[in-house]
Design a protein around this motif. Sequence first.
Motif, short mmCIF file in Angstrom:
data_model
loop_
_atom_site.label_atom_id
_atom_site.label_comp_id
_atom_site.label_asym_id
_atom_site.label_seq_id
_atom_site.Cartn_x
_atom_site.Cartn_y
_atom_site.Cartn_z
N ASN A 150 0.81 -1.21 0.00
CA ASN A 150 0.00 0.00 0.00
C ASN A 150 0.85 1.27 0.00
O ASN A 150 0.30 2.37 -0.10
N TYR A 151 2.16 1.14 0.13
CA TYR A 151 3.07 2.29 0.10
C TYR A 151 4.28 2.01 -0.79
O TYR A 151 4.61 2.81 -1.67
N TYR A 152 4.91 0.89 -0.57
CA TYR A 152 6.13 0.58 -1.30
C TYR A 152 5.86 0.30 -2.78
O TYR A 152 4.95 -0.45 -3.13
N THR A 153 6.67 0.90 -3.63
CA THR A 153 6.83 0.51 -5.02
C THR A 153 8.31 0.66 -5.34
O THR A 153 9.03 1.38 -4.62
N PRO A 154 8.81 0.04 -6.38
CA PRO A 154 10.21 0.27 -6.74
C PRO A 154 10.53 1.75 -6.98
O PRO A 154 11.63 2.21 -6.62
N ALA A 155 9.60 2.50 -7.56
CA ALA A 155 9.84 3.92 -7.79
C ALA A 155 9.91 4.69 -6.47
O ALA A 155 10.76 5.57 -6.29
N VAL A 156 9.02 4.36 -5.53
CA VAL A 156 9.08 4.97 -4.20
C VAL A 156 10.39 4.61 -3.51
O VAL A 156 11.02 5.45 -2.85
N HIS A 157 10.81 3.37 -3.66
CA HIS A 157 12.09 2.88 -3.12
C HIS A 157 13.23 3.79 -3.57
O HIS A 157 14.02 4.28 -2.75
N LYS A 158 13.34 4.01 -4.88
CA LYS A 158 14.42 4.83 -5.41
C LYS A 158 14.30 6.28 -4.94
O LYS A 158 15.28 6.91 -4.54
N GLY A 159 13.07 6.81 -4.98
CA GLY A 159 12.87 8.20 -4.62
C GLY A 159 13.08 8.50 -3.16
O GLY A 159 13.40 9.63 -2.79
N ALA A 160 12.92 7.49 -2.30
CA ALA A 160 13.04 7.70 -0.86
C ALA A 160 14.45 8.13 -0.46
O ALA A 160 14.65 8.73 0.60
N PHE A 161 15.43 7.83 -1.29
CA PHE A 161 16.82 8.19 -0.99
C PHE A 161 17.16 9.62 -1.43
O PHE A 161 18.27 10.09 -1.17
N ALA A 162 16.22 10.30 -2.11
CA ALA A 162 16.42 11.70 -2.49
C ALA A 162 16.08 12.57 -1.28
O ALA A 162 14.92 12.66 -0.89
N LEU A 163 17.09 13.19 -0.68
CA LEU A 163 16.90 13.88 0.59
C LEU A 163 16.81 15.39 0.39
O LEU A 163 17.63 15.98 -0.33
N PRO A 164 15.86 16.04 1.05
CA PRO A 164 15.83 17.51 1.04
C PRO A 164 17.03 18.05 1.80
O PRO A 164 17.57 17.37 2.69
N PRO A 165 17.46 19.28 1.50
CA PRO A 165 18.68 19.80 2.14
C PRO A 165 18.64 19.80 3.67
O PRO A 165 19.68 19.56 4.30
N TYR A 166 17.49 20.07 4.28
CA TYR A 166 17.48 20.12 5.74
C TYR A 166 17.80 18.76 6.35
O TYR A 166 18.30 18.68 7.48
N VAL A 167 17.53 17.67 5.61
CA VAL A 167 17.89 16.34 6.09
C VAL A 167 19.34 16.02 5.74
O VAL A 167 20.10 15.54 6.60
N SER A 168 19.74 16.28 4.51
CA SER A 168 21.11 15.94 4.10
C SER A 168 22.14 16.70 4.94
O SER A 168 23.24 16.19 5.18
N ARG A 169 21.80 17.90 5.40
CA ARG A 169 22.74 18.66 6.27
C ARG A 169 22.95 17.99 7.62
O ARG A 169 23.93 18.29 8.31
#
Length: 284
Positions: free
Chosen positions: A262-281
């Motif tokens: 109901n949440y996971y898809t391969p595309a969501v999997h890949k996109g989940a690793f794209a971090l907004p700057p406030y997290v990557s900092r």
Amino acid sequence: MSDQENWLTEKLHDHYAQSLRTDEMLYDSKTKHQRLKVFQNGTFGRILTLDDVVQTTEGDNFIYHEMLTHVPILAHGATKRVLIVGGGDGGMARAALDHKTVEHVTMVEIDAGVVEFSKEYLPMLSRGAFDDPRLNLVIADGADFMRDTDGGFDVIIIDSTDPIGPGEVLFTDHFYGHAKKALAPGGILVTQNGVPFMQGDELTGTMRAFQSLFADATCYLATIPTYAGGPMALGWGTDSDARQVPLEVLEARFAEAGIETNYYTPAVHKGAFALPPYVSRLIP
């Protein structure tokens, strides 16, 4: 009972709180480790709290469980042995066991009381996982188990409470070091690291430890409504290149697994690793 008394307020953070209506209190008992409550809520169904902090809900648990199991298992591609630390409600074990290629799941839970009442009050989370012959349930301190285990796990999932009380030891450098040794070659360690907008130090501390241990250390995100304050960070550590698995490979593995999500898809999997700057900092 007044309307105000019908609300449970979670005070996990110093300057922010969320409240959930308790339409019916189903269970309220204190074990030697923590106070357990299960109550009914009109939006989220049954809700489990430990010391009045939300742990899981009937309504939105699928997001957390899918993202902490399917992401590392499908990224790995040949997962046979899984270790779960925590997860007494059985939801994480059930999600891992949904993968028919997984041959063995060891689940280490410190509090037998959580397991027993979850079987009775939250059976929709475990959906028979406790009866699966592939599951080895160990009632023990997760840090002690991790220190002493022979290891050989393809995926290790740290489904811990927040770093207070019994869960605090599961966020230490020593614990992560022992977890690294418990991984098989090419293994993946994933962790829950709180909501980074509210608990940034928690993510930074884990990532500092991961970077000293793993060739690939980062986090990925999932938005779970009752883990309030923004998306949750899920820690990722491995010496493999599993994070770089192409989308089409993930799609093939997901199709072969035949798992309904109901949440996971391969595309969501890949996109989940794209971090907004406030997290990557927050990642050193």
